[in-house]
Scaffold this active site. Structure first.
Site, PDB file in Angstrom:
ATOM      1  N   GLY A  45      31.108 128.973 -40.543  1.00 27.48           N
ATOM      2  CA  GLY A  45      29.316 128.805 -40.214  1.00 27.48           C
ATOM      3  C   GLY A  45      28.620 128.066 -40.685  1.00 27.48           C
ATOM      4  O   GLY A  45      28.651 127.455 -41.351  1.00 27.48           O
ATOM      5  N   LEU A  93      27.442 128.267 -46.855  1.00 29.69           N
ATOM      6  CA  LEU A  93      27.192 126.711 -47.930  1.00 29.69           C
ATOM      7  C   LEU A  93      25.978 126.349 -48.268  1.00 29.69           C
ATOM      8  O   LEU A  93      25.751 125.728 -48.973  1.00 29.69           O
ATOM      9  CB  LEU A  93      27.213 126.045 -46.027  1.00 29.69           C
ATOM     10  CG  LEU A  93      28.827 125.649 -45.977  1.00 29.69           C
ATOM     11  CD1 LEU A  93      28.482 124.965 -44.315  1.00 29.69           C
ATOM     12  CD2 LEU A  93      29.579 125.428 -46.649  1.00 29.69           C
ATOM     13  N   HIS A 138      22.301 134.949 -41.044  1.00 35.19           N
ATOM     14  CA  HIS A 138      20.854 133.839 -41.521  1.00 35.19           C
ATOM     15  C   HIS A 138      20.047 133.597 -40.073  1.00 35.19           C
ATOM     16  O   HIS A 138      18.938 133.347 -40.748  1.00 35.19           O
ATOM     17  CB  HIS A 138      21.741 133.136 -41.146  1.00 35.19           C
ATOM     18  CG  HIS A 138      22.843 132.267 -42.742  1.00 35.19           C
ATOM     19  ND1 HIS A 138      22.108 131.914 -43.978  1.00 35.19           N
ATOM     20  CD2 HIS A 138      23.755 131.835 -42.869  1.00 35.19           C
ATOM     21  CE1 HIS A 138      22.777 131.531 -45.284  1.00 35.19           C
ATOM     22  NE2 HIS A 138      24.033 131.913 -44.264  1.00 35.19           N
TER      23      HIS A 138
END
Ligand code: NI
Length: 169
Positions: A45, A93, A138
């Site tokens: 994702g 990430l 996010h």
């Protein structure tokens, strides 16, 4: 094109993304680049703020590029139903090398627009549910480190500061 992934504590990661109103070629190019970037990092994702675009867009592919039908694009996503609880390890990430258990809903139903602007609803359970919640966080400017227990958060923030001092972050 592979994009640069923004790491914590870049302020763009803590800013809610702007709603998307134009479904044009520029948006489709960004979506293609985000998939390419996510696959290069073996991620499942990725949200637009993580590549420096403060907009409400996220891509998901639990197959990491192996099954085209698993490619999901969510624009202006929102959670409209939740059920149950999950407590599983997550990574991000924007936080390389940090993995920690985070409390999530076991099932969510989301509502979002696709890359043509068409609204759809979709259910996610387990990993997909977790992924929906992590990426929607996010685009809301929320990061998984702030969903951890205070103890785990402090431990990980210390670990990040140590890596920063050593030039590894
Ligand atoms: Ni993340």
């Amino acid at each position: 094109m592979i994009l640069k992934i923004v790491k914590y504590p870049d302020p763009i990661l803590s800013r809610p993304g702007e709603p998307i109103t134009e479904f044009n070629d520029e948006l489709r190019k960004l979506i293609a680049d985000m998939f390419e970037t996510m696959y290069a990092e073996q991620g499942i994702g990725l949200a637009a703020p993580q590549v420096g675009a403060s907009i409400r867009l996220m891509v998901i592919d639990l197959s990491v590029g192996k099954a085209p039908k698993d490619k999901l694009v969510l624009i202006n996503p929102e959670i409209i139903f939740t059920d149950g609880k999950l407590y599983e390890e997550e990574g991000c990430l924007s936080f390389p090398e940090i993995r920690e258990k985070v409390a999530r809903h076991a099932k969510v139903r989301i509502r979002a627009q696709d890359e043509k602007g068409k609204w759809f609803e979709m259910d996610g359970v387990d990993v997909l549910s977790r992924c929906f919640q992590h990426e929607i966080d996010h685009v809301d400017g929320m990061l998984f480190i702030f969903r951890m227990s205070a103890l785990k958060r402090d431990l990980n923030l210390r670990k990040i500061r140590k890596m920063q001092r050593e030039g590894k972050w």
